[in-house]
Motif scaffolding. Structure first.
Motif, short mmCIF file in Angstrom:
data_model
loop_
_atom_site.label_atom_id
_atom_site.label_comp_id
_atom_site.label_asym_id
_atom_site.label_seq_id
_atom_site.Cartn_x
_atom_site.Cartn_y
_atom_site.Cartn_z
N GLU A 1 105.48 45.09 -23.25
CA GLU A 1 104.50 45.85 -23.94
C GLU A 1 104.94 47.24 -23.50
N THR B 1 105.46 50.18 -19.55
CA THR B 1 105.96 49.09 -18.46
C THR B 1 107.00 49.61 -17.94
N VAL C 1 106.34 42.67 -17.99
CA VAL C 1 104.87 42.76 -18.15
C VAL C 1 104.59 43.52 -17.01
N ALA C 2 103.16 44.22 -17.14
CA ALA C 2 102.56 44.93 -16.19
C ALA C 2 101.94 44.02 -15.04
N SER C 3 102.25 44.23 -13.88
CA SER C 3 101.65 43.50 -12.61
C SER C 3 100.09 43.31 -13.03
N ARG C 4 99.68 41.99 -12.64
CA ARG C 4 98.08 42.07 -12.54
C ARG C 4 97.62 42.23 -11.15
N ASP C 5 98.26 42.33 -10.36
CA ASP C 5 98.14 42.41 -8.77
C ASP C 5 97.61 43.78 -8.45
N PRO C 6 96.46 44.12 -8.08
CA PRO C 6 95.81 45.29 -7.67
C PRO C 6 96.81 46.19 -6.92
N ARG D 1 99.79 47.81 -8.71
CA ARG D 1 99.32 48.65 -9.54
C ARG D 1 99.27 49.96 -8.69
#
Length: 696
Positions: free
Chosen positions: A48, A51, A212-217, A220
């Motif tokens: 996406e 990234t 994909v962008a990490s969903r781990d805050p 990020r």
């Protein structure tokens, strides 16, 4: 024995440090392995937007070792192995060192800029034929980067396929006949939402990575902290990573040196073959690329024998885009299936085991021993094809198996009774569409559907330039136009004098792509399971054809009180299929609203891409039940669309049982559209009707 590599020389950093990229380990590994072993064939990066795909690619050159070249050679010949037919040869010797190159190929580049062409200034001023190298020559022995590679025009894809297959670029045009080496690491980035990559080019990428962008805050936060620090003080931020950058660069050099010493045992080869077979990959390129990647991974890890971890890492990067899948399935690799394949395959022998024991493939600890593998200690970097003699560029995408129209799915075979409101009915097996070509009806955008006058393609003639019109000049026609006037223009001087009025523009014939906008009735009257299943099957069949022909598609549905743009015009046919399959039915029929919403979508699309001709496919039973005088309102909307010159096809989904009202036929007349009964939509009939309508 190859010479020792040139030592690293410091150079000023020109961007974000490669070692500072956060949370992209798979991407960084794939790029490093391709740099260690260019024979792998490059890297495709899918993901996406936002990234750091392009950031990581551009940062790679900062950790690559410099390249030794012949002084003055425009084609970067290797001083130790100069090309014997180099256009700048024969070379007298000597050695220069330059940094590794990253050459960017814009998606809108011309074929002349990529391949090279006649040096126009010298031809006009001196009357000599001289070759001006293109981007492929500049990228030789470096990296060729294509951002949004899935949007690359087909004529440029063909050029890349030829260079990747032959390792050379050949120019035969404008009186120029030149061939030169063109071996490079091809790196492409793409957003799958913008459409998929042409299968022939996809196969030429050795490795693929989904980003994909990490969903781990926490991750990020690290990404934001690093980027903001770099933007606040680029020089200071880069300086903090100098040590890590130099350490990585030195490790890449050591891995390159070690690569020729890495042993790929028979047992490791068999394991790779069994893994590839378990994923049902096409051809043998997957096996060869996996083997080369395993060798590079072992060298990167400092090992001289390929181990299970090397094979596992190689398979994860080399197989996701090569396993056999349905046309609209997203590429990917099942980790559980991979682990099962590794467990079921013959493991490579431990170097300390008895070489004559089970699974033995020679004694890797014997410095004089030679592996029995046909690849030897490593892949042959001079073979860009990986031993595959077939040219995938010659394959016609319409010949791909798109299913048997004689087979019905469970959804189509179910009862024809009405489905409960909101129930989702699936499609059956899509049809196999025939390859249909239509004559051009004016200029169009380059594609693979119909013949048209486009900016790309073969030259079929020339025409005068109108006013300040821009375009690609036809060199020979321009010279022919200027030639009769030379006596009066030269006044005894040398060279060719060309005036603006002499310029002739090339007329090129190529293929045209279309925008196919589906406007689908999803109201309660369409809720019969079998009928809706047939409708979806017909649309999916046309979407499959659009996928193969590189059309753009869109989807508008109308049900209840309003119409909805389910999918704006896009090249991502996979997204269209997913949205269509999940489409529920129920509610009233706002037919007029659906037509007006479709008109608005086409209006906006025409502003964004005015050269792409649209086709509206209206799928309805003709009923209009939302509002007063609903059908009369719908007919007025249809007449207005016809006045706009929008080509259309109406597919009548009214059931045959009971009294037929024939409302869809009246609507088709108002639209000046082709009319089809759903019962006539079998196999390729809808595709044929749509294609024939495009020629009108």
């Amino acid at each position: 024995m190859r010479p020792a590599p040139t030592s690293l020389t410091p150079r000023e950093s020109s961007g974000f440090p490669f070692t500072a990229v956060v949370g992209m380990q798979d991407l960084q590994l794939a790029l490093i392995l391709a740099a260690i072993s260019p024979a792998i064939g490059g890297v495709l990066i899918r993901g996406e937007k936002g990234t750091a795909k392009s950031t990581a690619v551009r940062a790679l050159t900062e950790v690559l070792p410099p390249v030794d070249v012949v002084p003055g050679c425009r084609f970067s010949c290797d001083p130790d192995h100069p090309d014997h037919v180099c256009p700048d040869g024969p070379h007298s010797g000597g050695r220069d060192v330059r940094p590794a190159r990253l050459v960017e190929l814009p998606v809108g580049a011309t074929e002349d800029r990529v391949l090279g062409s006649l040096h126009l200034e010298k031809a006009l001023a001196e009357g000599v034929t001289a070759y001006e190298p293109g981007l492929l020559a500049v990228a030789h022995r470096g990296l060729l980067y294509v951002d949004e590679v899935n949007l690359l025009h087909d004529h440029l894809v063909d050029v890349l396929l030829d260079a990747a297959a032959m390792g050379r670029a050949t120019v035969e045009r404008d009186g120029v006949s030149v061939t030169h080496p063109a071996r490079f690491v091809l790196i492409g980035t793409m957003n799958p939402e913008e459409g998929e990559l042409r299968p022939q080019l996809l196969d030429r990428f050795g490795l693929t990575v989904d980003v994909v962008a990490s969903r781990d805050p926490a991750v990020r936060v690290e990404v934001m902290r690093a980027r903001l620090a770099y933007e606040a003080d680029p020089a200071g931020f880069t300086a903090r990573y100098d040590g890590a950058q130099r350490e990585l660069a030195e490790r890449i050099v050591k891995a390159r040196d070690l690569l020729s010493e890495v042993i790929l045992t028979d047992a490791a080869l068999r394991q790779i073959a069994e893994i590839c077979a378990s994923f049902d990959v096409d051809g043998m390129r997957a096996d060869l690329v996996t083997a080369r990647t395993a060798l590079a991974h072992a060298a990167w890890s400092g090992r001289t024998v390929v181990e299970v971890d090397d094979v596992r890492a190689a398979a994860k990067l080399a197989l996701p885009h090569r396993k056999r899948r349905n046309p609209f399935d997203a590429p990917g690799l099942d980790d559980e299936q991979l682990e099962a394949a590794i467990d079921n395959s013959t493991p490579p022998p431990d170097p300390d085991d008895d070489p004559d024991g089970p699974g033995g493939g020679g004694n890797p600890s014997d410095p004089d021993g030679e592996p029995d593998s046909p690849e030897g200690g490593g892949a042959d970097p001079s073979d860009p094809d990986g031993g595959d003699s077939a040219d995938p560029a010659d394959a016609d995408p319409a010949d791909a198996d798109a299913g048997d129209p004689g087979r019905d799915s469970e959804a189509a075979a179910a009862t024809a009774g009405p489905a409960p409101a909101g129930e989702v009915v699936g499609s059956s097996e899509p049809y196999k569409a025939r390859l249909l070509r239509v004559q051009a009806a004016g200029a169009g955008v380059a594609g693979r559907r119909s013949r048209a006058i486009t900016d790309a393609g073969r030259v079929v003639g020339d025409r005068p330039r109108i006013g300040r019109e821009s375009g690609r000049p036809h060199l020979l026609a321009t010279i022919r136009s200027a030639a009769p006037h030379q006596r009066e223009r030269r006044n005894g001087g040398p060279g060719l004098t060309v005036h603006t009025s002499d310029v002739r523009l090339a007329v090129r014939e190529g293929r045209e792509g279309n925008l196919v906008l589906f406007c689908v009735d999803a109201s309660g009257s369409m809720g019969a399971r079998k009928r809706m299943g047939e409708v979806k099957t017909a649309i999916v069949s046309l979407l499959l054809d659009a996928y193969q022909r590189r059309d753009s598609v869109g989807l508008v549905t109308f049900a209840g009180p309003a119409a909805t743009v389910v999918l704006p015009p896009t090249g991502s046919v996979e997204t269209a299929v997913r949205r269509l399959e999940s489409l529920p039915t129920g509610g009233r029929t706002p037919l007029a609203e659906g037509l007006l919403q479709a008109a608005e979508v086409l209006r906006i699309a025409a502003i964004r891409d005015p050269r792409r001709r649209p086709l509206l496919v209206l799928v309805t039973d003709g009923r209009a039940t939302h509002g007063e005088n609903a059908f009369a309102h719908a007919r007025r909307a249809a007449g207005w669309l016809a006045q706009q010159g929008i080509a259309a096809v109406v597919v009548d989904c009214e059931p045959h049982r009971g009294v037929r009202l024939g409302l869809a036929a009246e609507l088709a007349a108002d639209l000046s559209a082709e009319y089809l009964d759903l019962g006539e939509v079998a196999a390729g009939q809808l595709v044929r009707a749509v294609t024939e309508r495009r020629a009108a």
